[in-house]
Motif scaffolding. Sequence first.
Motif, short mmCIF file in Angstrom:
data_model
loop_
_atom_site.label_atom_id
_atom_site.label_comp_id
_atom_site.label_asym_id
_atom_site.label_seq_id
_atom_site.Cartn_x
_atom_site.Cartn_y
_atom_site.Cartn_z
N LYS A 11 0.83 -1.21 0.00
CA LYS A 11 0.00 0.00 0.00
C LYS A 11 0.86 1.26 0.00
CE LYS A 11 -3.58 2.45 2.53
NZ LYS A 11 -4.43 2.51 3.71
N ASN A 12 1.97 1.24 0.75
CA ASN A 12 2.80 2.45 0.84
C ASN A 12 3.51 2.78 -0.47
OD1 ASN A 12 4.63 0.34 0.98
ND2 ASN A 12 5.87 1.27 2.60
N ARG A 40 -5.01 -5.87 2.37
CA ARG A 40 -4.89 -6.99 3.30
C ARG A 40 -3.65 -6.79 4.15
NH1 ARG A 40 -7.57 -11.38 0.48
NH2 ARG A 40 -9.72 -10.84 0.96
N ASP A 41 -3.81 -7.02 5.45
CA ASP A 41 -2.66 -7.02 6.35
C ASP A 41 -1.91 -8.32 6.19
OD1 ASP A 41 -2.85 -4.54 7.68
OD2 ASP A 41 -4.49 -5.32 8.92
N THR A 42 -0.62 -8.24 5.99
CA THR A 42 0.23 -9.43 5.90
C THR A 42 1.37 -9.27 6.89
OG1 THR A 42 1.80 -8.56 4.25
CG2 THR A 42 -0.25 -9.52 3.39
N VAL A 50 0.79 -3.92 4.83
CA VAL A 50 -0.47 -3.89 4.09
C VAL A 50 -0.18 -3.93 2.59
CG1 VAL A 50 -2.57 -2.57 3.64
CG2 VAL A 50 -1.57 -2.56 5.93
N TYR A 51 -0.82 -4.87 1.91
CA TYR A 51 -0.67 -5.05 0.47
C TYR A 51 -2.02 -4.92 -0.21
CZ TYR A 51 4.18 -6.63 0.50
OH TYR A 51 5.55 -6.69 0.62
N LEU A 52 -1.97 -4.55 -1.50
CA LEU A 52 -3.18 -4.53 -2.32
C LEU A 52 -3.39 -5.90 -2.94
CD1 LEU A 52 -2.92 -1.14 -4.25
CD2 LEU A 52 -4.10 -1.63 -2.11
N TYR A 53 -4.64 -6.28 -3.05
CA TYR A 53 -5.01 -7.54 -3.67
C TYR A 53 -6.13 -7.30 -4.66
CZ TYR A 53 -2.38 -10.55 -0.47
OH TYR A 53 -1.38 -11.18 0.22
N ALA A 54 -6.12 -8.10 -5.70
CA ALA A 54 -7.23 -8.12 -6.65
C ALA A 54 -7.93 -9.46 -6.48
CB ALA A 54 -6.72 -7.97 -8.08
#
Length: 142
Positions: free
Chosen positions: A76-77, A107-109, A113-117
Amino acid sequence: MNNCSILEIGTEEIPAKLVNQIHENIKNKLNELLDEYRIDYKKIDVYGAPRRITIKIKGISEYQKEEVNEIKGPPKNIAFDKDGNPTKAATGFARGLNIEISDLIERDTKKGVYLYAVTKSDREKTQVLLKEIYSRLIQEVN
């Protein structure tokens, strides 16, 4: 799920000692193909006579199972600048999957935090797919 499908195949005379193995091979290959095509069923029965093989699939679903895929994108960043505007990382990720940035989820990993499709595949009617499945079964069974 009371649907059933029956296929009858005419063959040359099958030696008696090979009948059970051939029936088992057909059952295993059909199970493999139905799984590949995401089709639920309750039971596969294979019957035979010296020059015929009959396959009955009991409790076959009317449609394929829906397939949901989650594809991990950029953090996300990196995907958004300090003002919350999407960067090239986010726009490129979304464009590559042919979806809108607003469709991406966070999603928190363990790594942040990452983006997901999240994509869902179309569901076909089983009846339409059986022609291809049965054709492949006949060609690929050994």
